[in-house]
Scaffold this motif. Sequence first.
Motif, mmCIF file in Angstrom:
data_model
loop_
_atom_site.group_PDB
_atom_site.id
_atom_site.type_symbol
_atom_site.label_atom_id
_atom_site.label_comp_id
_atom_site.label_asym_id
_atom_site.label_seq_id
_atom_site.Cartn_x
_atom_site.Cartn_y
_atom_site.Cartn_z
ATOM 1 N N PRO A 94 28.352 -69.017 -20.202
ATOM 2 C CA PRO A 94 27.758 -70.056 -21.222
ATOM 3 C C PRO A 94 26.822 -71.016 -20.213
ATOM 4 N N GLY A 95 25.621 -71.402 -20.654
ATOM 5 C CA GLY A 95 24.739 -71.873 -20.135
ATOM 6 C C GLY A 95 23.989 -71.308 -19.016
ATOM 7 N N ALA A 96 24.456 -70.323 -18.639
ATOM 8 C CA ALA A 96 23.559 -69.632 -17.640
ATOM 9 C C ALA A 96 22.621 -68.403 -17.930
ATOM 10 N N GLN A 97 21.424 -68.220 -17.735
ATOM 11 C CA GLN A 97 20.381 -67.559 -18.138
ATOM 12 C C GLN A 97 20.699 -66.142 -17.619
ATOM 13 N N SER A 98 21.089 -65.295 -18.490
ATOM 14 C CA SER A 98 21.073 -63.670 -17.948
ATOM 15 C C SER A 98 22.247 -63.524 -16.830
ATOM 16 N N GLN A 99 23.244 -64.187 -17.176
ATOM 17 C CA GLN A 99 24.474 -63.976 -15.925
ATOM 18 C C GLN A 99 25.645 -63.539 -16.844
ATOM 19 N N PHE A 100 26.279 -62.425 -16.200
ATOM 20 C CA PHE A 100 27.570 -62.155 -16.957
ATOM 21 C C PHE A 100 28.785 -62.148 -15.952
ATOM 22 N N TYR A 101 29.973 -61.958 -16.530
ATOM 23 C CA TYR A 101 31.221 -61.867 -15.936
ATOM 24 C C TYR A 101 31.977 -60.800 -16.550
ATOM 25 N N ILE A 102 32.889 -60.132 -16.225
ATOM 26 C CA ILE A 102 33.818 -59.163 -16.863
ATOM 27 C C ILE A 102 34.880 -60.012 -17.277
ATOM 28 N N ASN A 103 35.524 -59.818 -18.458
ATOM 29 C CA ASN A 103 36.667 -60.333 -19.085
ATOM 30 C C ASN A 103 37.497 -59.026 -19.810
ATOM 31 N N ASN A 104 38.649 -59.291 -20.148
ATOM 32 C CA ASN A 104 39.442 -58.405 -20.549
ATOM 33 C C ASN A 104 39.731 -58.688 -22.476
ATOM 34 N N ALA A 105 39.123 -58.084 -23.059
ATOM 35 C CA ALA A 105 39.369 -57.937 -24.551
ATOM 36 C C ALA A 105 40.593 -57.708 -24.788
ATOM 37 N N ALA A 106 41.077 -58.090 -26.135
ATOM 38 C CA ALA A 106 42.691 -57.780 -26.212
ATOM 39 C C ALA A 106 42.832 -56.339 -26.810
ATOM 40 N N ARG A 107 42.179 -55.857 -27.817
ATOM 41 C CA ARG A 107 42.594 -54.763 -28.420
ATOM 42 C C ARG A 107 40.832 -54.121 -28.785
ATOM 43 N N ALA A 108 41.030 -52.815 -28.875
ATOM 44 C CA ALA A 108 39.854 -52.034 -29.451
ATOM 45 C C ALA A 108 40.057 -50.648 -29.845
ATOM 46 N N ASP A 109 39.443 -49.994 -30.632
ATOM 47 C CA ASP A 109 39.726 -48.656 -30.820
ATOM 48 C C ASP A 109 38.206 -47.902 -31.499
ATOM 49 N N SER A 110 38.528 -46.654 -31.387
ATOM 50 C CA SER A 110 37.361 -45.852 -31.693
ATOM 51 C C SER A 110 37.914 -44.449 -32.180
ATOM 52 N N TYR A 111 37.089 -43.911 -33.301
ATOM 53 C CA TYR A 111 37.562 -42.809 -33.783
ATOM 54 C C TYR A 111 36.140 -42.244 -34.346
ATOM 55 N N GLY A 112 36.316 -40.552 -34.357
ATOM 56 C CA GLY A 112 35.101 -40.136 -34.892
ATOM 57 C C GLY A 112 35.111 -38.581 -34.632
ATOM 58 N N PHE A 113 33.990 -37.684 -34.798
ATOM 59 C CA PHE A 113 33.963 -36.236 -34.744
ATOM 60 C C PHE A 113 32.666 -35.859 -33.936
ATOM 61 N N GLU A 114 32.905 -34.635 -33.405
ATOM 62 C CA GLU A 114 31.505 -34.205 -32.869
ATOM 63 C C GLU A 114 31.714 -32.622 -33.121
ATOM 64 N N THR A 115 30.411 -32.086 -33.191
ATOM 65 C CA THR A 115 30.310 -30.755 -33.382
ATOM 66 C C THR A 115 28.943 -30.275 -32.813
ATOM 67 N N GLU A 116 29.039 -28.905 -32.107
ATOM 68 C CA GLU A 116 28.044 -28.453 -31.500
ATOM 69 C C GLU A 116 28.060 -26.964 -31.559
ATOM 70 N N GLY A 117 26.798 -26.344 -31.401
ATOM 71 C CA GLY A 117 26.703 -24.924 -31.499
ATOM 72 C C GLY A 117 25.590 -24.613 -30.554
ATOM 73 N N VAL A 118 25.767 -23.021 -30.269
ATOM 74 C CA VAL A 118 24.766 -22.452 -29.240
ATOM 75 C C VAL A 118 24.802 -21.016 -29.841
ATOM 76 N N ALA A 119 23.493 -20.576 -30.102
ATOM 77 C CA ALA A 119 23.085 -19.367 -30.377
ATOM 78 C C ALA A 119 22.386 -18.563 -29.211
ATOM 79 N N LYS A 120 22.663 -17.490 -28.930
ATOM 80 C CA LYS A 120 21.975 -16.601 -27.929
ATOM 81 C C LYS A 120 21.236 -15.659 -28.771
ATOM 82 N N VAL A 121 19.822 -16.094 -28.768
ATOM 83 C CA VAL A 121 18.820 -15.712 -29.531
ATOM 84 C C VAL A 121 18.479 -14.025 -28.939
#
Length: 189
Positions: A94-121
């Motif tokens: 707060p009050g500092a231009q473009s300065q950051f520090y690392i803090n611990n957030a309490a909880r987070a989650d992520s979910y999703g899916f991925e798919t990929e394909g390769v064809a040898k033409v």
Amino acid sequence: FSFDTRNDTQFSPQVSVDYHVTKEIMPYATIARGFRAGGFNPIAPTASQITFGPEQSWSYEVGVKNSFLENRLQWNADIYYIDWKNMQVNQVIPGAQSQFYINNAARADSYGFETEGVAKVCKFLDVFAGVGFTEARFGHYTVGGVSERGNRLPSAPESTWNVGAQFNFDIGHGMRLFLRGEEIGVGPM
């Protein structure tokens, strides 16, 4: 002056199971514990925020790997869920231009899916494509007295995709030349 020290350790098991239904189809499942050690901020808003704690996660993934037509066509897909505890996040001082520090957030989650394909033409040409969708949000996290619950995690796009081709040339003496072109897309963050 004095030197502060940290000693963060964590047992991080991983268990994976796969089974070849046929020689072309292999479903799998993985459970893993993740860990990122804590550390020190060179600058922080208060003395109590000079240090930040370790981050832990549990990740769960279920998917399938497939190959068809004598390995000329491959297709893979998975779904996943990640549960973070004490996620490390950058916060603006707060009050500092473009300065950051690392803090611990309490909880987070992520979910999703991925798919990929390769064809040898043909012998020297592979084409490939992939797409992924992610929902990644803070579960409980407060910044400056304001709840961030339900907000998206920073730098976690809702979607990603890629498409491309790779040429493989035998140039002799056991060496190969690879030329690859790829277009990559990233959705809203």
